[in-house]
Write a protein that holds these residues in place. Sequence first.
Motif, PDB file in Angstrom:
ATOM      1  N   ASP A 154      17.389   6.422   1.585  1.00  0.00           N
ATOM      2  CA  ASP A 154      17.112   6.880   2.782  1.00  0.00           C
ATOM      3  C   ASP A 154      16.425   5.806   3.648  1.00  0.00           C
ATOM      4  N   GLY A 155      15.909   4.682   3.040  1.00  0.00           N
ATOM      5  CA  GLY A 155      15.094   3.768   3.733  1.00  0.00           C
ATOM      6  C   GLY A 155      13.545   3.676   3.681  1.00  0.00           C
ATOM      7  N   TRP A 156      13.258   4.760   3.042  1.00  0.00           N
ATOM      8  CA  TRP A 156      11.664   4.925   2.707  1.00  0.00           C
ATOM      9  C   TRP A 156      11.421   3.636   1.718  1.00  0.00           C
ATOM     10  N   LEU A 157      10.151   3.007   2.053  1.00  0.00           N
ATOM     11  CA  LEU A 157       9.874   1.936   1.329  1.00  0.00           C
ATOM     12  C   LEU A 157       8.456   2.269   0.447  1.00  0.00           C
ATOM     13  N   LEU A 158       8.343   1.939  -0.871  1.00  0.00           N
ATOM     14  CA  LEU A 158       7.377   2.229  -1.500  1.00  0.00           C
ATOM     15  C   LEU A 158       6.546   0.586  -1.828  1.00  0.00           C
ATOM     16  N   PRO A 159       5.452   0.243  -1.319  1.00  0.00           N
ATOM     17  CA  PRO A 159       4.850  -0.981  -1.629  1.00  0.00           C
ATOM     18  C   PRO A 159       4.748  -1.335  -2.811  1.00  0.00           C
ATOM     19  N   LEU A 160       4.983  -2.561  -3.485  1.00  0.00           N
ATOM     20  CA  LEU A 160       4.591  -2.617  -4.707  1.00  0.00           C
ATOM     21  C   LEU A 160       3.532  -3.855  -4.784  1.00  0.00           C
ATOM     22  N   GLU A 161       2.223  -3.805  -5.422  1.00  0.00           N
ATOM     23  CA  GLU A 161       1.158  -4.562  -5.336  1.00  0.00           C
ATOM     24  C   GLU A 161       1.235  -5.891  -6.155  1.00  0.00           C
ATOM     25  N   VAL A 162       2.090  -6.683  -5.923  1.00  0.00           N
ATOM     26  CA  VAL A 162       2.381  -7.702  -6.516  1.00  0.00           C
ATOM     27  C   VAL A 162       1.226  -8.840  -6.641  1.00  0.00           C
ATOM     28  N   GLU A 163       0.148  -9.004  -5.646  1.00  0.00           N
ATOM     29  CA  GLU A 163      -0.795  -9.812  -5.701  1.00  0.00           C
ATOM     30  C   GLU A 163      -1.823  -9.148  -6.525  1.00  0.00           C
ATOM     31  N   ARG A 164      -2.003  -8.015  -6.620  1.00  0.00           N
ATOM     32  CA  ARG A 164      -3.056  -7.294  -7.548  1.00  0.00           C
ATOM     33  C   ARG A 164      -2.474  -7.428  -9.084  1.00  0.00           C
TER      34      ARG A 164
END
Length: 221
Positions: A29-39
């Motif tokens: 549905d377009g909802w985004l979950l950020p992934l903490e690549v830097e951490r």
Amino acid sequence: MTTTTAWRADPYDCALRTGRGPLFLRRHDGWLLPLEVERWCQAPDRADRSVLDRCRGTVLDVGCGPGRLVAALAAGGRPALGIDISPEAVARTVRLGGSALCRSVFEPLPAEGRWDTALLIDGNIGIGGDPAALLGRLRQVVSPSGCLVAESAPVDVDECCEVRVDDGRGERGAPFPWARVGTRALARYARRAGWDVSEQWTLEGRTFLSLAPQSSAAARA
């Protein structure tokens, strides 16, 4: 396309190579979950260290990503192995000084049934889109006297859905199943899969549960 193939494709591997995002899981549905690549690509923070402090004996990091936890354990002389289905994640873990295999948790693993500690950190309770199956599988992997440390979602959620890895700039990976579970749902799935919750703690906005295998009698009850 399988989950294994999806995580081996860009843009996930690209983000791990650079150590930078943005990177998201995109729902249909377009909802985004950020992934903490830097951490993930930095040294362990205070919350991570609280997990490392609870590791005992041999440690299996399931979905080790770029390997910060495995490398930290190895640097301290602790026997640890990371597994991940991304070749780039495995390569980065090895470059940091850790040991890792390009392997799914649902494939045969070294020392099955003898691991003292297993880790499901950074949302990896979502692997396979079926927390019950994942937790049941890890009962086969961890020793009867071992433990599993799992991180829950920071909100009260119990969701299994199809997602894609998305870099926010138009590049998307193939769809695959994923799950998000909060603390209550994780505890519920764990009990059904033969685990008891032995400890729960929150640090730096992240919540963790330490799980111990139920006794045979409790599992039958």
